[in-house]
Design an enzyme around this catalytic site. Structure first.
Site, short mmCIF file in Angstrom:
data_model
loop_
_atom_site.label_atom_id
_atom_site.label_comp_id
_atom_site.label_asym_id
_atom_site.label_seq_id
_atom_site.Cartn_x
_atom_site.Cartn_y
_atom_site.Cartn_z
N LYS A 121 -64.76 100.19 22.96
CA LYS A 121 -65.94 101.05 22.97
C LYS A 121 -66.08 101.86 21.68
CE LYS A 121 -66.13 101.30 28.00
NZ LYS A 121 -64.90 100.54 28.32
N LYS A 169 -68.56 107.36 30.92
CA LYS A 169 -67.42 106.46 31.20
C LYS A 169 -66.27 106.76 30.26
CE LYS A 169 -70.14 102.98 28.69
NZ LYS A 169 -70.85 101.69 28.75
N ARG A 180 -71.91 88.58 29.58
CA ARG A 180 -70.68 88.40 28.82
C ARG A 180 -70.92 87.22 27.86
NH1 ARG A 180 -65.26 89.38 28.93
NH2 ARG A 180 -66.08 91.49 28.93
N ARG A 230 -73.54 88.65 34.64
CA ARG A 230 -72.83 89.25 35.77
C ARG A 230 -73.76 90.28 36.42
NH1 ARG A 230 -68.15 91.40 32.21
NH2 ARG A 230 -70.08 91.96 31.16
N ARG A 233 -71.92 98.83 38.56
CA ARG A 233 -71.00 98.10 37.70
C ARG A 233 -71.07 96.59 37.92
NH1 ARG A 233 -65.99 101.24 39.75
NH2 ARG A 233 -67.00 100.55 41.66
N ASP A 247 -70.35 92.40 25.51
CA ASP A 247 -71.10 92.74 26.72
C ASP A 247 -72.48 93.24 26.30
OD1 ASP A 247 -68.94 92.10 28.28
OD2 ASP A 247 -68.41 94.16 28.80
N GLU A 305 -70.25 96.76 24.47
CA GLU A 305 -68.79 96.66 24.32
C GLU A 305 -68.43 95.42 23.53
OE1 GLU A 305 -65.41 97.68 27.37
OE2 GLU A 305 -67.02 96.60 28.37
N ASN A 331 -65.11 93.33 23.55
CA ASN A 331 -63.80 93.22 24.21
C ASN A 331 -62.86 92.34 23.40
OD1 ASN A 331 -64.10 94.52 27.10
ND2 ASN A 331 -66.02 93.48 26.64
#
Ligand SMILES: Nc1ncnc2c1ncn2[C@@H]1O[C@H](COP(=O)(O)OP(=O)(O)O)[C@@H](O)[C@H]1O
Ligand SMILES: [Mg+2]
Length: 315
Positions: A125, A160, A210, A224, A232, A272, A280, A282
């Site tokens: 992040k 978050k 994703r 997703r 979420r 993301d 994000e 990842n």
């Protein structure tokens, strides 16, 4: 070319082989004839200038309940391997950071995937903040005045933890939200570091995509969709995987971020994206390989091994 590969991962007995990306990588490595060894993060030691672990030979099988066999542990210096897969799960805490310091010693002579120094320097992040033009408005802070000013400007926000994962501790805060004061207090005592305050994107109802990048190139994507009663989209929180394609905006995101990933040796990365907004990047232990395949997308495990074999050959 056969490679001598070791995987640093959490206990293999506990994984779900129908969803786990590491397992897909291991199956593909074995199919190609590479040698596989295994150790868990707590077994990695630094002895003087050497890294040692009690590695075990690993055989994998695509059979639930009977998916692996391990040999006897034998103490080995990690420089004996051509490739180390760093597939330790978050939390990204001091234990994780210490792992990256250890592994940095042997990379790139032993190719560590992803590059451990880059993993350390690119928390998911924080690294993403290199691309503000691709992101929703985002503040990283623990200062009440700054947070209030951001809420005044942007209305509904998401709060978050900066180093959170798997959707843990992600809250929506509405304008005038009567829970904000207590949430602020709770975040303040729970976290020593600042946290993320981001404009709430209501389009999250349609999903959080994703996008998997292999060596800086688009490899596959899966959408997703969150459960009806949850913000979420994380699959561990009941988010449902759906087939998807890339929009023009998402292709632009891949083209913009890709070179920065490649430059840093971040070979296997998950972006993301919510409604065209990058949230994000990842890099620690991304997932999604099996879902992409299930919906008819690329065989990303094969793409990752193609990339690793190519890097090993040119070195
Ligand atoms: N700005 C936002 N607007 C709407 N939903 C969000 C936003 N940020 C996060 N979410 C929701 O929370 C989930 C988890 O947040 P994320 O930032 O991906 O953290 P984590 O590392 O826990 O996955 C996302 O998949 C999404 O469903
Ligand atoms: Mg996420």
């Amino acid at each position: 070319m056969k490679l001598n590969v070791a995987v640093q991962m959490d206990p293999i007995a506990r994984i779900n082989i129908r969803g786990d990306s590491t397992f897909a990588l291991l199956l593909e490595a074995q199919r190609r004839g590479h040698g596989l060894s295994y150790y868990t993060p707590d077994k990695l030691s630094m002895l003087g200038d050497k890294l040692v672990a009690p590695v075990q030979l690993l055989t994998v099988r695509d059979e639930p309940g009977n998916h692996f066999t391990l040999g006897e542990p034998r103490r080995e210096s990690l420089t004996a391997f051509d490739v180390i897969l760093l597939r330790q799960d978050p939390p990204f805490d001091l234990a994780y950071i210490t792992s990256t310091h250890f592994l940095e010693r042997i990379h790139p002579k032993t190719l560590v995937v992803n590059d451990p120094a880059s993993v350390r320097n690119a928390p998911e992040k924080l690294f993403v903040m290199n691309f503000p033009q691709l992101m929703p408005p985002t503040l990283i802070s623990r200062d009440l005045q700054e947070i209030n000013a951001f809420r005044d400007t942007h209305g509904a926000v998401v709060m978050k933890p900066l180093h959170g994962f798997g959707g843990a501790g992600v809250f929506r805060v509405m304008p005038q939200d009567m829970n904000f004061g207590s949430l602020y207090d709770m975040f303040s005592v729970t976290f020593r570091e600042p946290w993320v305050i981001q404009r709430f994107l209501p389009e999250v109802k349609q999903g959080d995509k994703r996008i998997i990048m292999v060596d800086g190139e688009f490899a596959g994507a899966v959408n997703r969709v969150p459960a009806a009663d949850d913000l979420r989209s994380n699959m561990v929180r009941g988010g449902a995987a759906r087939a998807t394609e890339l929009t023009a905006r998402e292709r632009e995101i891949c083209a913009t971020v890709g070179p920065a990933l490649r430059e840093r040796g971040l070979l296997f990365v998950g972006l993301d994206v919510i409604d065209g907004n990058l949230t994000e990047i990842n890099v620690t232990s991304p997932t999604g390989i099996q879902e992409v395949r299930r919906f008819g997308g690329a065989d990303i495990a094969a793409l990752i091994w193609d990339a690793i074999e190519k890097i090993r050959k040119v070195r």
